[in-house]
Design a protein around this motif. Structure first.
Motif, short mmCIF file in Angstrom:
data_model
loop_
_atom_site.label_atom_id
_atom_site.label_comp_id
_atom_site.label_asym_id
_atom_site.label_seq_id
_atom_site.Cartn_x
_atom_site.Cartn_y
_atom_site.Cartn_z
N VAL A 14 -24.38 -8.25 35.93
CA VAL A 14 -23.82 -8.94 37.10
C VAL A 14 -24.88 -9.83 37.74
O VAL A 14 -24.61 -10.98 38.12
N ILE A 15 -26.11 -9.32 37.82
CA ILE A 15 -27.18 -10.11 38.43
C ILE A 15 -27.50 -11.33 37.55
O ILE A 15 -27.75 -12.43 38.06
N THR A 16 -27.47 -11.14 36.23
CA THR A 16 -27.66 -12.27 35.32
C THR A 16 -26.61 -13.35 35.58
O THR A 16 -26.92 -14.55 35.65
N ALA A 17 -25.36 -12.92 35.74
CA ALA A 17 -24.27 -13.89 35.98
C ALA A 17 -24.49 -14.60 37.31
O ALA A 17 -24.31 -15.82 37.42
N ILE A 18 -24.91 -13.86 38.33
CA ILE A 18 -25.15 -14.48 39.65
C ILE A 18 -26.31 -15.46 39.56
O ILE A 18 -26.23 -16.59 40.05
N ASN A 19 -27.40 -15.03 38.92
CA ASN A 19 -28.57 -15.91 38.85
C ASN A 19 -28.26 -17.20 38.10
O ASN A 19 -28.70 -18.28 38.49
N SER A 20 -27.47 -17.07 37.03
CA SER A 20 -27.08 -18.28 36.27
C SER A 20 -26.22 -19.18 37.15
O SER A 20 -26.36 -20.41 37.13
N ALA A 21 -25.31 -18.57 37.92
CA ALA A 21 -24.44 -19.35 38.80
C ALA A 21 -25.26 -20.05 39.87
O ALA A 21 -25.00 -21.21 40.21
N ILE A 22 -26.25 -19.38 40.41
CA ILE A 22 -27.09 -19.99 41.45
C ILE A 22 -27.89 -21.16 40.86
O ILE A 22 -28.02 -22.22 41.50
N GLU A 23 -28.42 -21.00 39.66
CA GLU A 23 -29.17 -22.11 39.06
C GLU A 23 -28.26 -23.32 38.87
O GLU A 23 -28.65 -24.46 39.11
N GLY A 24 -27.01 -23.08 38.47
CA GLY A 24 -26.03 -24.17 38.33
C GLY A 24 -25.68 -24.78 39.67
O GLY A 24 -25.59 -26.01 39.82
N LEU A 25 -25.51 -23.92 40.67
CA LEU A 25 -25.19 -24.40 42.02
C LEU A 25 -26.32 -25.32 42.51
O LEU A 25 -26.06 -26.40 43.07
#
Ligand SMILES: NC(=O)c1ccc[n+]([C@@H]2O[C@H](COP(=O)([O-])OP(=O)(O)OC[C@H]3O[C@@H](n4cnc5c(N)ncnc54)[C@H](OP(=O)(O)O)[C@@H]3O)[C@@H](O)[C@H]2O)c1
Length: 238
Positions: free
Chosen positions: A144-155
């Motif tokens: 879940v943290i991997t998914a969030i971190n990837s989303a933040i980098e995209g954001l």
């Protein structure tokens, strides 16, 4: 004194990387606003920072709280958002509510901060978001943290385009010794740090001050936007 006359907002400024960033910014002349949920933790942090420090509570999981927070503080120069929390857990065992709560805090908390903070940034202003190295090097129990971190980098990349000329960058730390690990027993923490350090080219765990330096670099470099900086002791090379 790179930040003399500037006002810097640090959500999560009561602890760890956020605290180190607020302290370093104040030492370089900034007036800092530190924010988190706990007034008590904020006051303790304020007492340890020399310089001009304002304290305000905010809960980033609550959009209304974030909106009201930025309404209260008015104009400023730079924003950084290390203030959030996200639980670990094996994918098949973690209940969806816990996974959503992690997104509410680490993803949506930073999304709200950028949304309500951006209109109050002065000319030359910047936003520095927080992801983490698991975006590039996932581990079991960190899905879940991997998914969030990837989303933040995209954001961060997308906002650098959409909010320009406001600069938006992301810091993705590796393992850094902060109170984020306070839920572990001291023995478990020492053992985890030792093992992690041995596997890293840097041969040690990071210090919050080293991540703070990165945040201040991104705030002060007028040509840095859309970047994700991995400050991880070389973890991405493994
Ligand atoms: N340390 C590491 O090894 C590491 C590695 C990769 C990524 N990161 C990322 O780096 C960032 C900073 O981590 P850290 O290690 O400095 O953490 P930390 O020492 O645990 O500090 C977290 C800060 O966030 C605040 N906070 C938590 N939930 C909040 C909420 N709902 N609303 C407002 N404030 C909230 C806390 O204060 P209150 O409790 O008072 O709210 C505290 O000031 C995080 O995004 C983390 O995921 C850290």
């Amino acid at each position: 004194m790179r930040f003399q006359g500037q006002r810097i907002v640090v959500i999560g400024g009561s602890s760890g990387i956020g605290f180190a960033t607020a302290k370093a910014a104040a030492a370089e002349g900034a007036s800092v606003v530190i924010a988190s949920r706990s007034e008590e933790r904020l006051q303790k942090a304020k007492a340890l920072i020399e310089g001009n420090v304002e304290v305000l509570t905010v809960n980033v999981v609550d959009e209304g709280s974030v909106k009201a927070f930025f309404g209260k503080i008015g104009e400023f120069d730079h924003l950084t958002t290390p203030g959030n929390e996200a639980a670990m857990g094996r994918f098949l065992e973690m209940d969806t509510k816990t996974a959503r709560a992690a997104f509410d805090s680490k993803f949506w908390g930073q999304y709200y901060a950028a949304k309500y903070g951006a209109p109050r940034l002065r000319s030359g202003g910047s936003i520095t978001l927080f992801a983490g190295i698991w975006s590039q090097r996932p581990v079991p129990g960190g899905t879940v943290i991997t998914a969030i971190n990837s989303a933040i980098e995209g954001l961060g990349r997308a906002l650098a385009m959409e909010l320009a000329p406001i600069r938006v960058n992301t810091v993705s730390p590796g393992i850094v010794d902060t109170p984020i690990y306070s839920m572990m027993t001291p023995e478990a923490k020492v053992s985890m740090f030792k093992e992690a350090a041995a596997s890293l080219p840097a041969k040690r765990i990071g210090k919050p001050e080293e991540i703070a330096k990165t945040v201040l670099y991104l705030m002060s470099n007028g040509y840095a936007t859309g970047s994700t900086l991995y400050v991880d002791g070389g973890a991405t090379l493994r």
